[in-house]
Write a protein that holds these residues in place. Structure first.
Motif, mmCIF file in Angstrom:
data_model
loop_
_atom_site.group_PDB
_atom_site.id
_atom_site.type_symbol
_atom_site.label_atom_id
_atom_site.label_comp_id
_atom_site.label_asym_id
_atom_site.label_seq_id
_atom_site.Cartn_x
_atom_site.Cartn_y
_atom_site.Cartn_z
ATOM 1 N N GLN A 1 37.229 31.774 36.294
ATOM 2 C CA GLN A 1 37.804 31.010 35.189
ATOM 3 C C GLN A 1 37.925 29.531 35.546
ATOM 4 O OE1 GLN A 1 38.771 32.386 31.961
ATOM 5 N NE2 GLN A 1 38.531 30.185 31.634
ATOM 6 N N HIS A 2 38.257 29.239 36.783
ATOM 7 C CA HIS A 2 38.330 27.847 37.239
ATOM 8 C C HIS A 2 36.961 27.178 37.112
ATOM 9 C CE1 HIS A 2 39.538 24.864 40.685
ATOM 10 N NE2 HIS A 2 39.347 24.265 39.525
ATOM 11 N N ILE B 1 34.576 27.970 34.986
ATOM 12 C CA ILE B 1 34.292 27.783 33.562
ATOM 13 C C ILE B 1 35.045 26.578 33.017
ATOM 14 C CG2 ILE B 1 34.568 28.825 31.278
ATOM 15 C CD1 ILE B 1 34.132 31.557 32.629
ATOM 16 N N GLN B 2 36.299 26.428 33.405
ATOM 17 C CA GLN B 2 37.082 25.288 32.932
ATOM 18 C C GLN B 2 36.538 23.973 33.477
ATOM 19 O OE1 GLN B 2 40.911 26.736 34.230
ATOM 20 N NE2 GLN B 2 41.470 27.422 32.172
ATOM 21 N N ASP C 1 39.082 36.801 40.500
ATOM 22 C CA ASP C 1 39.386 37.225 39.126
ATOM 23 C C ASP C 1 38.208 37.910 38.446
ATOM 24 O OD1 ASP C 1 37.810 34.987 39.083
ATOM 25 O OD2 ASP C 1 38.853 34.013 37.413
ATOM 26 N N GLU D 1 39.123 40.441 35.831
ATOM 27 C CA GLU D 1 40.080 40.026 34.812
ATOM 28 C C GLU D 1 39.351 39.508 33.574
ATOM 29 O OE1 GLU D 1 42.705 37.182 36.542
ATOM 30 O OE2 GLU D 1 43.192 38.445 38.278
ATOM 31 N N ILE E 1 38.119 36.837 31.224
ATOM 32 C CA ILE E 1 37.837 35.407 31.322
ATOM 33 C C ILE E 1 37.684 34.855 29.909
ATOM 34 C CG2 ILE E 1 36.747 35.571 33.583
ATOM 35 C CD1 ILE E 1 34.049 35.395 32.131
ATOM 36 N N ARG E 2 37.888 33.566 29.768
ATOM 37 C CA ARG E 2 37.822 32.949 28.443
ATOM 38 C C ARG E 2 36.781 31.839 28.463
ATOM 39 N NH1 ARG E 2 41.722 35.222 25.500
ATOM 40 N NH2 ARG E 2 43.377 36.283 26.672
ATOM 41 N N ILE E 3 35.884 31.909 27.495
ATOM 42 C CA ILE E 3 34.772 30.965 27.407
ATOM 43 C C ILE E 3 34.986 30.068 26.195
ATOM 44 C CG2 ILE E 3 32.277 30.778 27.011
ATOM 45 C CD1 ILE E 3 31.920 33.277 28.673
ATOM 46 N N TRP F 1 39.195 29.577 22.794
ATOM 47 C CA TRP F 1 38.807 30.276 24.013
ATOM 48 C C TRP F 1 38.615 31.760 23.702
ATOM 49 C CZ3 TRP F 1 37.798 27.665 28.528
ATOM 50 C CH2 TRP F 1 38.149 26.316 28.540
ATOM 51 N N PRO G 1 37.729 35.635 24.579
ATOM 52 C CA PRO G 1 37.846 36.514 25.756
ATOM 53 C C PRO G 1 36.560 37.297 26.027
ATOM 54 C CG PRO G 1 38.966 37.494 23.880
ATOM 55 C CD PRO G 1 38.487 36.149 23.419
ATOM 56 N N CYS H 1 28.335 38.512 31.011
ATOM 57 C CA CYS H 1 29.633 38.718 30.367
ATOM 58 C C CYS H 1 29.441 39.213 28.938
ATOM 59 C CB CYS H 1 30.432 37.416 30.341
ATOM 60 S SG CYS H 1 30.665 36.648 31.959
#
Length: 380
Positions: free
Chosen positions: A243-244, A246-247, A290, A293, A295-297, A310, A312, A370
């Motif tokens: 996730q880090h 992606i952000q 993660d 877990e 993740i959010r795109i 975002w 999921p 994903c």
């Protein structure tokens, strides 16, 4: 090549039209049909090297692969698998929903069959193909549009013959097209950039953009690319997980995000290999704690905005790379349901993985597939 030519390999060689003593056309077209036996496959590989090749131009010749029309029976079969007719839809539903004896009914039947597939790697250079194919098939079958496009005949072949050397499957070699030296080890990311646009998978169709905000103008598009090929993510120093990454991709100098409807399947490429100031290639082996877990795109809210929502997603499959460089080492694939993860290996079926083993493998994750959070099934 001459040694491979015999009655078994060459089924037909003739002019496409009746030959005349004084032809009026600029060229004469001949048709060569190659048999399907083992020597025929070797001859086919050699002929493909000359497909649209300029080395023949000084001779005034050209070789191209013919694409004949389908027979009535072949067209019917294709419609069944593509779901183009109502009978085809019912047949697909019957095949996919049939439960396997060793899996939970929630796991698609074709996926449970995929866990038993053993792709051979005789000369230790086919692992990048094997892992790519298994991850692509597994993740596509877990989407809401599990139409396999060009991979459908390959999977059908695997279901009938689960132990296989991929380069002996003509349906697969035809997908490779102009891919150079398939029997040599390659970078899986480079291979997927070549392969994925040729597959015609509905699940991966989409786009992402980079935008910036300008006064009195609004959102300005700086770059646009397709999600048909993997999206490359840098690993920031001290990355805390996927996730880090992606952000960091989203919040770089320009805002990056999916535009339009988010695709059912997104492939992410982790840029693990970097060149130092001294010209040495080093591998970044930061872990991804993660990986299991949600993740959010990011997806742009509108065509004229840099604000995002975002969405999921869950990791459905991943490829692992072991080795110092992308063109050396070994590739394997992770296949995931909601509760379980399997790892593939050449020359055998997939093996169930424990949580402890998964933790030790995340530093080797190189590509990730994903699917929307609601699309990942459970398995007993």
């Amino acid at each position: 090549m001459i040694e491979l030519v015999d009655g078994d390999t060459v089924k037909r060689f003739a002019s496409a039209k009746t030959l005349v003593a004084e032809p009026q056309s600029e060229g004469v077209e001949f048709i060569l049909e190659v048999g399907l036996r083992e020597k025929g496959h070797q001859l086919w590989d050699l002929i493909l090297r000359f497909n649209q090749c300029c080395v023949l131009h000084p001779l005034g010749a050209r070789i191209r692969r013919d694409r004949p029309g389908l027979s009535g029976l072949a067209e019917t079969i294709r419609n069944i698998f593509d779901g183009a007719s109502s009978d085809g839809v019912r047949l697909r539903a019957a095949v996919v929903s049939q439960p396997a004896s060793t899996s939970s009914p929630a796991l698609p039947f074709r996926c449970s069959r995929l866990l038993q597939v053993s792709l051979h790697n005789v000369d230790a250079t086919a692992c990048y193909m094997n892992a790519s194919l298994l991850a692509l098939l597994w993740s596509t079958l877990h989407t809401s549009v599990p139409q396999l496009g060009g991979l459908e005949p390959v999977l059908s072949f695997l279901e009938a013959r689960p132990e296989l050397l991929l380069l002996r499957c003509m349906a697969w070699t035809m997908l490779l097209g102009s891919w150079s030296q398939p029997r040599r080890q390659h970078d899986m990311h480079e291979f997927l950039v070549h392969l994925m646009p040729r597959l015609r998978l509905p699940a991966i169709q989409g786009y992402w953009q980079q935008r910036r905000l300008e006064e009195d103008v609004g959102a300005v598009v700086c770059d646009t690319s397709t999600t048909v090929i993997p999206i490359t993510l840098d690993l920031p120093e001290g990355a805390r997980g996927l996730q880090h990454c992606i952000q960091a991709w989203h919040s770089s100098h320009y805002r990056s995000a999916i535009t339009g409807d988010p695709p059912e399947l997104i492939c992410l490429h982790l840029s693990r290999f970097r060149q130092t100031d001294g010209g040495v290639i080093v591998k970044d082996v930061q872990a991804l704690p993660d990986i299991r877990e949600v993740i959010r795109i990011p997806v742009f809210r509108s065509p004229a905005d840099i604000r995002v929502r975002w969405c999921p997603y869950q990791v459905c499959a991943a490829s692992l790379h072991f080795g110092p460089t992308v063109e050396r080492g070994h590739y394997r694939a992770l296949l995931r349901s909601k509760e379980k993860i399997w790892i593939t290996e050449d020359n055998r079926g997939a093996q169930l993985l424990s949580c402890t083993e998964l933790t030790s493998l995340t530093p080797h994750i190189y590509l990730i597939w994903c699917v929307p959070d609601s699309g990942l099934p459970t398995a007993a």
